[in-house]
Design a protein around this motif. Structure first.
Motif, mmCIF file in Angstrom:
data_model
loop_
_atom_site.group_PDB
_atom_site.id
_atom_site.type_symbol
_atom_site.label_atom_id
_atom_site.label_comp_id
_atom_site.label_asym_id
_atom_site.label_seq_id
_atom_site.Cartn_x
_atom_site.Cartn_y
_atom_site.Cartn_z
ATOM 1 N N TYR A 17 0.821 -1.214 0.000
ATOM 2 C CA TYR A 17 0.000 0.000 0.000
ATOM 3 C C TYR A 17 0.858 1.269 0.000
ATOM 4 O O TYR A 17 0.365 2.349 0.318
ATOM 5 C CB TYR A 17 -0.913 0.027 1.237
ATOM 6 C CG TYR A 17 -2.036 -0.990 1.208
ATOM 7 C CD1 TYR A 17 -2.837 -1.158 0.086
ATOM 8 C CD2 TYR A 17 -2.301 -1.780 2.323
ATOM 9 C CE1 TYR A 17 -3.867 -2.090 0.070
ATOM 10 C CE2 TYR A 17 -3.341 -2.714 2.309
ATOM 11 C CZ TYR A 17 -4.111 -2.858 1.183
ATOM 12 O OH TYR A 17 -5.133 -3.778 1.182
ATOM 13 N N ALA A 56 -2.146 0.621 8.066
ATOM 14 C CA ALA A 56 -2.166 -0.308 6.929
ATOM 15 C C ALA A 56 -2.243 -1.724 7.458
ATOM 16 O O ALA A 56 -1.518 -2.095 8.383
ATOM 17 C CB ALA A 56 -0.915 -0.133 6.074
ATOM 18 N N PHE A 61 -6.268 -0.221 4.125
ATOM 19 C CA PHE A 61 -5.474 0.812 4.780
ATOM 20 C C PHE A 61 -6.442 1.912 5.165
ATOM 21 O O PHE A 61 -7.574 1.955 4.680
ATOM 22 C CB PHE A 61 -4.352 1.320 3.868
ATOM 23 C CG PHE A 61 -4.813 1.862 2.544
ATOM 24 C CD1 PHE A 61 -4.993 3.226 2.348
ATOM 25 C CD2 PHE A 61 -5.065 1.004 1.471
ATOM 26 C CE1 PHE A 61 -5.420 3.721 1.116
ATOM 27 C CE2 PHE A 61 -5.490 1.496 0.236
ATOM 28 C CZ PHE A 61 -5.673 2.861 0.066
ATOM 29 N N SER A 95 -8.051 0.140 -2.092
ATOM 30 C CA SER A 95 -7.175 0.431 -3.234
ATOM 31 C C SER A 95 -6.987 1.937 -3.358
ATOM 32 O O SER A 95 -7.806 2.726 -2.868
ATOM 33 C CB SER A 95 -7.758 -0.125 -4.539
ATOM 34 O OG SER A 95 -8.893 0.635 -4.917
#
Length: 199
Positions: A17, A56, A61, A95
């Motif tokens: 991430y 995260a 996250f 995402s």
């Protein structure tokens, strides 16, 4: 969770991430919040008062707001991090495409303004029924879904024992040492003092 000493190091340890966390961090540092590492995660404060942090995990996250309960949440982006948590709210993403920069900045500005106005959950005196989760333990629960689920399954008395065990440590290093020791016990579903009770 591995101890980290900088935000860059935190982002590096969550490489899957990294780009998204960097994007969120860049939005946050546009504000006047002070950046620091607390409880091995990036935390942002205003005049010493914690406002928000970055997190995260395996499947998501997030930005977590210490007093997110006061945010208007007009875009319905917040989730209650834990049922027993009165103030904490998370803005979760899976995402980088889900990040709406202008909406994120809007929430950040509102959180800062709320802090300026003194909108925060005040610690009340603990009664027999209250379980106040110390920030160090709360951060571990937020960052570890297995631990989170196991903690929720514990009886209130066992939850309280663990919370008090962390909270009564005077030094930060002691809190982290205790956290490291109790995490496997929580996951196994045993209480802090079970071994003595069975004697």
């Amino acid at each position: 969770m591995k101890k980290v000493y900088s935000v860059e190091e935190y982002i590096e340890t969550h490489a899957h991430y990294a780009e998204a966390l960097t994007m969120l961090r860049n939005i946050i540092i546009q504000t006047e919040l002070n950046e620091a590492i607390k409880w091995s995660a990036p935390v942002y404060d205003l005049d010493g008062k914690n406002v928000l942090g970055l997190g995260a995990f395996k499947a998501h996250f997030c930005i977590w707001f210490f007093n997110g309960v006061f945010l208007k949440d007009k875009h319905n982006l917040l989730v209650n991090a834990q049922e027993k948590t009165k103030g904490l709210r998370q803005m979760r993403f899976t995402s980088i495409e889900e990040i709406n920069k202008s909406a994120v900045l809007e929430y950040l500005k509102e959180a800062i303004e709320n802090q300026r106005l003194g909108k925060e959950i005040k610690s009340t005196k603990t009664t027999k029924k209250d379980i106040i989760i110390p920030p160090e333990l709360q951060n571990e629960l937020n960052s570890n879904s297995v631990l989170f689920d196991a903690f929720k399954l514990l009886t209130p008395s066992k939850q309280r024992e663990y919370c008090e065990h962390i909270d009564t440590a005077k030094r930060e290093v002691t809190k982290h040492t205790r956290l490291k020791k109790i995490k496997p016990m929580i996951i196994k579903g045993i209480g802090l003092h079970d071994k003595y009770k069975n004697c």
